[in-house]
Scaffold this active site. Structure first.
Site, short mmCIF file in Angstrom:
data_model
loop_
_atom_site.label_atom_id
_atom_site.label_comp_id
_atom_site.label_asym_id
_atom_site.label_seq_id
_atom_site.Cartn_x
_atom_site.Cartn_y
_atom_site.Cartn_z
N ASN A 84 0.87 -1.18 0.00
CA ASN A 84 0.00 0.00 0.00
C ASN A 84 0.90 1.23 0.00
O ASN A 84 1.54 1.53 1.01
CB ASN A 84 -0.89 -0.05 1.26
CG ASN A 84 -1.72 1.20 1.42
OD1 ASN A 84 -1.78 2.05 0.52
ND2 ASN A 84 -2.38 1.33 2.56
N LYS A 127 0.05 4.26 -0.15
CA LYS A 127 -0.56 5.44 0.51
C LYS A 127 -0.34 6.68 -0.37
O LYS A 127 -0.39 6.56 -1.59
CB LYS A 127 0.00 5.60 1.93
CG LYS A 127 -0.12 4.29 2.73
CD LYS A 127 0.15 4.43 4.19
CE LYS A 127 0.00 3.07 4.87
NZ LYS A 127 0.16 3.10 6.31
N HIS A 185 -9.42 1.17 5.59
CA HIS A 185 -8.10 1.37 6.19
C HIS A 185 -8.22 2.31 7.38
O HIS A 185 -9.06 3.21 7.40
CB HIS A 185 -7.12 1.95 5.14
CG HIS A 185 -5.70 1.86 5.60
ND1 HIS A 185 -5.14 2.79 6.45
CD2 HIS A 185 -4.73 0.94 5.36
CE1 HIS A 185 -3.89 2.44 6.70
NE2 HIS A 185 -3.61 1.31 6.06
N GLU A 217 -6.50 4.74 8.28
CA GLU A 217 -6.25 6.16 8.04
C GLU A 217 -7.52 6.91 7.63
O GLU A 217 -7.88 7.89 8.28
CB GLU A 217 -5.07 6.32 7.07
CG GLU A 217 -3.75 6.02 7.81
CD GLU A 217 -2.65 5.37 6.98
OE1 GLU A 217 -2.72 5.41 5.74
OE2 GLU A 217 -1.73 4.80 7.60
N GLU A 271 -4.91 -5.16 10.68
CA GLU A 271 -3.85 -4.16 10.85
C GLU A 271 -4.03 -3.45 12.19
O GLU A 271 -4.77 -2.45 12.27
CB GLU A 271 -3.93 -3.12 9.73
CG GLU A 271 -3.73 -3.68 8.35
CD GLU A 271 -3.16 -2.62 7.39
OE1 GLU A 271 -2.08 -2.87 6.85
OE2 GLU A 271 -3.78 -1.56 7.21
N GLY A 299 3.23 1.85 10.86
CA GLY A 299 4.20 2.93 10.71
C GLY A 299 4.98 3.22 11.98
O GLY A 299 5.64 4.25 12.09
N SER A 316 4.00 -2.60 10.13
CA SER A 316 5.45 -2.71 10.26
C SER A 316 6.00 -4.05 9.78
O SER A 316 6.91 -4.63 10.39
CB SER A 316 5.90 -2.43 11.71
OG SER A 316 5.56 -1.09 12.06
P1 13P Z 1 3.40 0.09 7.64
O1 13P Z 1 3.86 -1.16 6.96
O2 13P Z 1 4.14 1.32 7.21
O3 13P Z 1 3.35 -0.09 9.13
O4 13P Z 1 1.87 0.34 7.16
C1 13P Z 1 0.96 -0.68 7.23
C2 13P Z 1 -0.27 -0.27 6.51
O5 13P Z 1 -0.98 0.63 6.92
C3 13P Z 1 -0.60 -0.97 5.25
O6 13P Z 1 -1.88 -0.67 4.82
#
Ligand code: 13P
Length: 245
Positions: free
Chosen positions: A5, A7, A92, A94, A161, A167, A200
């Site tokens: 992803n 983003k 997601h 976010e 997740e 992150g 992560s």
């Molecule tokens: P990271 O791998 O940067 O922790 O992000 C995970 C994520 O949100 C994938 O959709």
């Protein structure tokens, strides 16, 4: 299913450069896995061209539930299908956090994608606070049940997740990630459901995660932005559960 992803990263030019570096490294990846990239909408077309002839597929990072209309800033399933997109990420953490997306809206997005022929990747996960309060199971169960109302589980991916692992460099212990993925499988009631872990994921922990019985793939953020590191993840090595323990 190994998905990256991106983003809000990558211009068209950067996506092209990425594909040139990434594709040779996954050309001989074992056929038991599918590799998927989710670029921003603007780079889908360019990336699709750059991936031509490879087995790497494209996911979108969102989809609207209406086929067309006055929904400024949104994208319909039809628009994505025209570009050869096969999957779409919905729910997601976010957009749940920054745009207050509800389980009901997420369900509408998932239903519309399935109805149009896209496979939704439904993301679920608890916050740090919810985890500390012992609410993990209640939160995930609600997200799964409401997000998947009316959804055919045979054309679906669920990504667990945990928000506190996204992150942050704090990966969920593989044992715990596997436990929650197993609960999701039971709640959905479809044994062959594809369930990913995300949060992560790195070249250093992929082999251990993929050795777990209820983890069928990963959804990778930061480590998917660098072709070498995502290629290592896509080429994860199969180790037995006993060796990974
Ligand atoms: P990271 O791998 O940067 O922790 O992000 C995970 C994520 O949100 C994938 O959709």
């Amino acid at each position: 299913m190994i998905a990256g992803n991106w983003k809000m990263h990558m211009t068209c030019a950067q996506a092209k450069q990425y594909a040139a570096a990434f594709l040779p490294q996954v050309a001989n990846a074992p056929k038991d896995r599918s590799i998927v990239l989710a670029p921003p909408f603007t780079a889908i077309s360019t990336l699709q061209e750059a991936l031509a002839g490879s087995d790497v597929q494209i996911a979108s990072q969102n989809v609207h539930w209406e086929a067309s209309g006055a929904f400024t800033g949104e994208i319909s399933a039809e628009m994505l299908l025209e570009l050869g997109v096969g999957y779409t990420i919905v729910g997601h953490s976010e957009p749940r956090k920054y745009f207050s997306e509800s389980d009901e809206q997420i369900n509408q997005r998932a239903r519309a994608s399935q109805a149009a022929g896209l496979i939704p990747i439904l993301c679920v996960g608890e916050s740090d606070e919810q985890r500390s309060n012992g609410e993990t199971e209640r939160v995930i169960r609600r997200q799964v049940e409401q997000g998947l109302e009316g959804i055919d589980p045979s054309k679906l991916v669920v990504a667990y997740e945990p928000i506190w692992a996204i992150g942050t460099g704090k990966t969920c212990e593989s044992e715990e990630a596997n436990r929650v993925c197993g609960l999701i499988r039971n709640w959905v009631g479809y044994p062959n459901l594809t369930i990913q872990y995300g949060g992560s994921v790195k070249p250093g922990n992929i082999d251990e995660l993929m050795a777990k019985s209820d983890i069928d793939g990963v959804l990778v953020g930061g480590a998917s932005l660098e072709p070498d590191s995502f290629a290592r993840i896509a080429n994860y090595e199969v180790v037995t559960a006993a060796a990974a323990a």
